[in-house]
Design an enzyme around this catalytic site. Sequence first.
Site, short mmCIF file in Angstrom:
data_model
loop_
_atom_site.label_atom_id
_atom_site.label_comp_id
_atom_site.label_asym_id
_atom_site.label_seq_id
_atom_site.Cartn_x
_atom_site.Cartn_y
_atom_site.Cartn_z
CG ASP A 80 -2.11 -0.86 1.14
OD1 ASP A 80 -2.27 -1.55 0.12
OD2 ASP A 80 -2.89 -0.89 2.10
CG ASN A 81 2.87 2.50 -2.65
OD1 ASN A 81 3.68 2.10 -1.82
ND2 ASN A 81 2.77 1.97 -3.85
CG HIS A 122 5.88 6.88 -12.26
ND1 HIS A 122 5.45 7.42 -11.08
CD2 HIS A 122 6.71 7.79 -12.82
CE1 HIS A 122 6.02 8.61 -10.92
NE2 HIS A 122 6.77 8.86 -11.96
CE1 TYR A 170 1.20 3.30 -6.07
CE2 TYR A 170 0.62 5.45 -5.21
CZ TYR A 170 1.57 4.57 -5.70
OH TYR A 170 2.87 4.97 -5.84
CE LYS A 180 1.74 1.79 -9.95
NZ LYS A 180 2.39 3.01 -10.42
CG ASP A 237 7.76 11.91 -12.89
OD1 ASP A 237 8.21 10.75 -13.03
OD2 ASP A 237 6.93 12.21 -12.02
#
Length: 187
Positions: free
Chosen positions: A50-51, A64, A133, A73, A170
Amino acid sequence: MEMQLIDTAIPDVKLIEPTVYGDQRGFFYESFNARTFAALTGVSTPFVQDNHSRSMRGVLRGLHYQIRQPQGKLVRVVSGEIFDVAVDIRRGSPTFGKWVGDYLSEQNKRQIWVPAGFAHGFVVVSEFAEVLYKTTDYWAPEHERSILWNDATIGIEWPDAGELVLSAKDLAGKAFEEAEVFTGSVS
């Protein structure tokens, strides 16, 4: 069921809308149930990580993906609002190079299922946003890749979020035509 599945223009990417129970005290909803998720999506892959991120308005994260240990995800927003994007990078897929995007917010409580084999990103359109997520595989920085957020070949129509703020990683993303993509199964 406590959730409703909403199709997107890419059949493998799904929006999930929970049933929310609210009254004068506040609200309650089931944000994840493995049986319901599997019944709705046909996906029974376990989530392993989990993030949680917090970003200010204009922060754009993405696009990404991991070339090995690809991550599916399940993304949701608990505070604020984002425009969330998934790009199909599975060579041979009928939707290869196509993207879908939708707004996720604390108000609509929607989630998006982004399967393995997709690049993922979002931009914060509210003052700030907290994004949670779940992933189907572990973060592997040595396999992480980034496609430029504004790649002309993909042509994502990002909403106006004010002045954009991107990480150095990025900003250094590759053009879609030069990016490593998936050529085999991503199960």
